[in-house]
Write an enzyme that holds these catalytic residues in place. Structure first.
Site, PDB file in Angstrom:
ATOM      1  N   ASP A 171     -80.833  52.052 -49.827  1.00 14.56           N
ATOM      2  CA  ASP A 171     -80.586  52.331 -51.267  1.00 14.56           C
ATOM      3  C   ASP A 171     -79.446  52.954 -51.408  1.00 14.56           C
ATOM      4  O   ASP A 171     -79.137  53.847 -51.056  1.00 14.56           O
ATOM      5  CB  ASP A 171     -81.761  53.008 -52.005  1.00 14.56           C
ATOM      6  CG  ASP A 171     -82.752  52.094 -52.783  1.00 14.56           C
ATOM      7  OD1 ASP A 171     -82.134  50.819 -53.056  1.00 14.56           O
ATOM      8  OD2 ASP A 171     -83.765  52.363 -53.066  1.00 14.56           O
TER       9      ASP A 171
ATOM     10  N   SER B  87     -86.691  56.056 -53.101  1.00 15.47           N
ATOM     11  CA  SER B  87     -88.083  56.810 -53.248  1.00 15.47           C
ATOM     12  C   SER B  87     -88.107  57.864 -52.339  1.00 15.47           C
ATOM     13  O   SER B  87     -89.214  58.647 -52.283  1.00 15.47           O
ATOM     14  CB  SER B  87     -89.241  55.654 -53.120  1.00 15.47           C
ATOM     15  OG  SER B  87     -88.970  55.086 -51.596  1.00 15.47           O
TER      16      SER B  87
ATOM     17  N   GLU C 222     -89.253  44.717 -59.976  1.00 10.20           N
ATOM     18  CA  GLU C 222     -90.097  45.895 -59.941  1.00 10.20           C
ATOM     19  C   GLU C 222     -90.954  45.976 -61.233  1.00 10.20           C
ATOM     20  O   GLU C 222     -90.153  45.898 -62.388  1.00 10.20           O
ATOM     21  CB  GLU C 222     -89.393  47.147 -59.610  1.00 10.20           C
ATOM     22  CG  GLU C 222     -90.501  48.479 -59.714  1.00 10.20           C
ATOM     23  CD  GLU C 222     -89.691  49.548 -59.110  1.00 10.20           C
ATOM     24  OE1 GLU C 222     -89.103  49.618 -58.476  1.00 10.20           O
ATOM     25  OE2 GLU C 222     -90.679  50.683 -59.069  1.00 10.20           O
TER      26      GLU C 222
ATOM     27  N   LYS D  59     -78.775  48.133 -51.482  1.00 11.48           N
ATOM     28  CA  LYS D  59     -79.479  47.737 -52.534  1.00 11.48           C
ATOM     29  C   LYS D  59     -79.046  48.536 -53.631  1.00 11.48           C
ATOM     30  O   LYS D  59     -78.944  49.758 -53.431  1.00 11.48           O
ATOM     31  CB  LYS D  59     -81.011  47.902 -52.480  1.00 11.48           C
ATOM     32  CG  LYS D  59     -81.820  47.605 -53.814  1.00 11.48           C
ATOM     33  CD  LYS D  59     -83.397  47.179 -53.397  1.00 11.48           C
ATOM     34  CE  LYS D  59     -83.972  48.535 -53.502  1.00 11.48           C
ATOM     35  NZ  LYS D  59     -83.936  49.444 -54.492  1.00 11.48           N
TER      36      LYS D  59
HETATM   37  O1  KIV Z   1     -86.834  53.232 -53.522  1.00  8.82           O
HETATM   38  C1  KIV Z   1     -87.509  52.304 -53.096  1.00  8.82           C
HETATM   39  O2  KIV Z   1     -88.506  52.490 -52.218  1.00  8.82           O
HETATM   40  C2  KIV Z   1     -87.535  51.155 -53.841  1.00  8.82           C
HETATM   41  C3  KIV Z   1     -88.629  50.141 -53.570  1.00  8.82           C
HETATM   42  C4  KIV Z   1     -89.850  50.704 -54.340  1.00  8.82           C
HETATM   43  C5  KIV Z   1     -88.262  48.643 -54.069  1.00  8.82           C
HETATM   44  O3  KIV Z   1     -86.375  50.698 -54.588  1.00  8.82           O
END
Ligand code: KIV
Length: 274
Positions: free
Chosen positions: A83, A45, A182, A113
């Site tokens: 991420d 994000s 989500e 993640k």
């Molecule tokens: O990229 C992000 O911030 C996310 C969250 C919203 C779970 O994957």
């Protein structure tokens, strides 16, 4: 106390709710960490809330490493999850392991993640085999927006809902220590939460998940983005706007800085200057 992947699994067993917020820089990470949060996620994000992109697809490994490094310097107790950006794990299993390894080795992430269900099972297994904890992400997975046709709630139809439950079980079997859910219906999130023995972390997935995650700028009214699933826990946006406007006014009208904010020098030295 330092939070780990084991704390996540223990929390599910004890039915204690887990808390996660995103962070993208040192100072914010330090502040969030000091609030007793369980994990900090350097989410992709980042692309939307920090870099101004329309979606997360343009975020690169270089972006993620740069920001995860900064966040890592500010985190003492929370579990640090980074991420895996778009195209860092989709091309091959080998690249997936190498890129997950870079987030740990170069940026000090403690877990990664990645988005997807059955289709990423082999990547998850390989990364976990490399001793890197993996968090899954199902439902409205933003890296798939072009397949979904936009940011839309997922799992409302029977087949899609069944597929999400199956995906959750498949990635649990592959070794993920938790799953972000989500933008899926609340009742479906409850079914998934009951179907797996690892914690589910909801964002727009209702109160039945084992924990919650939000983008910190959204919940503090700093991003100007308040979808249905976000609550403004504080209006930091207005506080910052007020402060910045005051600064602009005071500099312009000469009320800032005063002698209180200025450094002194012996007047004799000044007199000797041309
Ligand atoms: O990229 C992000 O911030 C996310 C969250 C919203 C779970 O994957």
């Amino acid at each position: 106390m330092k939070k780990t992947v084991s704390s996540f699994l223990e929390a599910k067993a004890k039915q204690e709710k887990l808390t996660i917020l995103t962070a993208y820089d040192f100072s914010t990470a330090k502040l969030i960490d000091s609030c007793g949060i369980d994990a900090i996620l350097v989410g992709d994000s980042l692309g939307m809330v920090c870099l101004g992109y329309e979606n997360t697809l343009s975020v690169t490994m270089a972006d993620m490493i740069h920001h995860t490094k900064a966040v890592a310097r500010g985190v003492k107790e929370a579990l640090l999850i980074a991420d895996m950006p778009f195209m860092s794990y989709q091309v091959s299993i080998e690249e997936a392991v190498r890129n997950a390894g870079r987030l740990v080795q170069e940026a000090n992430a403690e877990a990664v993640k990645l988005e997807g269900g059955a289709t990423v099972v082999d990547e998850i297994k390989a990364i976990v085999r490399a001793q890197i904890p993996v968090m899954g992400h199902l439902g409205l997975t933003p890296q798939s927006i072009n397949m979904f046709g936009g940011f839309k709630v997922q799992g409302r139809e029977l087949e899609a809902a069944k597929r999400l439950i199956d995906d959750a079980k498949r990635i649990e079997d592959a070794g993920v220590f938790g799953i972000v859910l989500e933008c899926i219906p609340e009742a479906l999130a409850v079914k998934i939460t009951e179907a797996v023995s690892i914690p589910t972390i909801g964002i727009g997935a209702g109160a039945g998940c084992d924990g919650q995650v939000l983008v910190y700028l959204d919940m503090l009214n700093l991003s100007g983005f308040t979808p249905k699933f976000v609550k403004n826990f504080a209006d930091a946006g207005s506080v910052m706007k007020e402060g910045i406007t005051k600064y602009v006014t005071e500099v312009r009208n000469g009320t800032f800085p005063t002698s209180e904010h200025s450094f002194k020098i012996n007047a004799e030295i000044i007199d000797k200057l041309y």
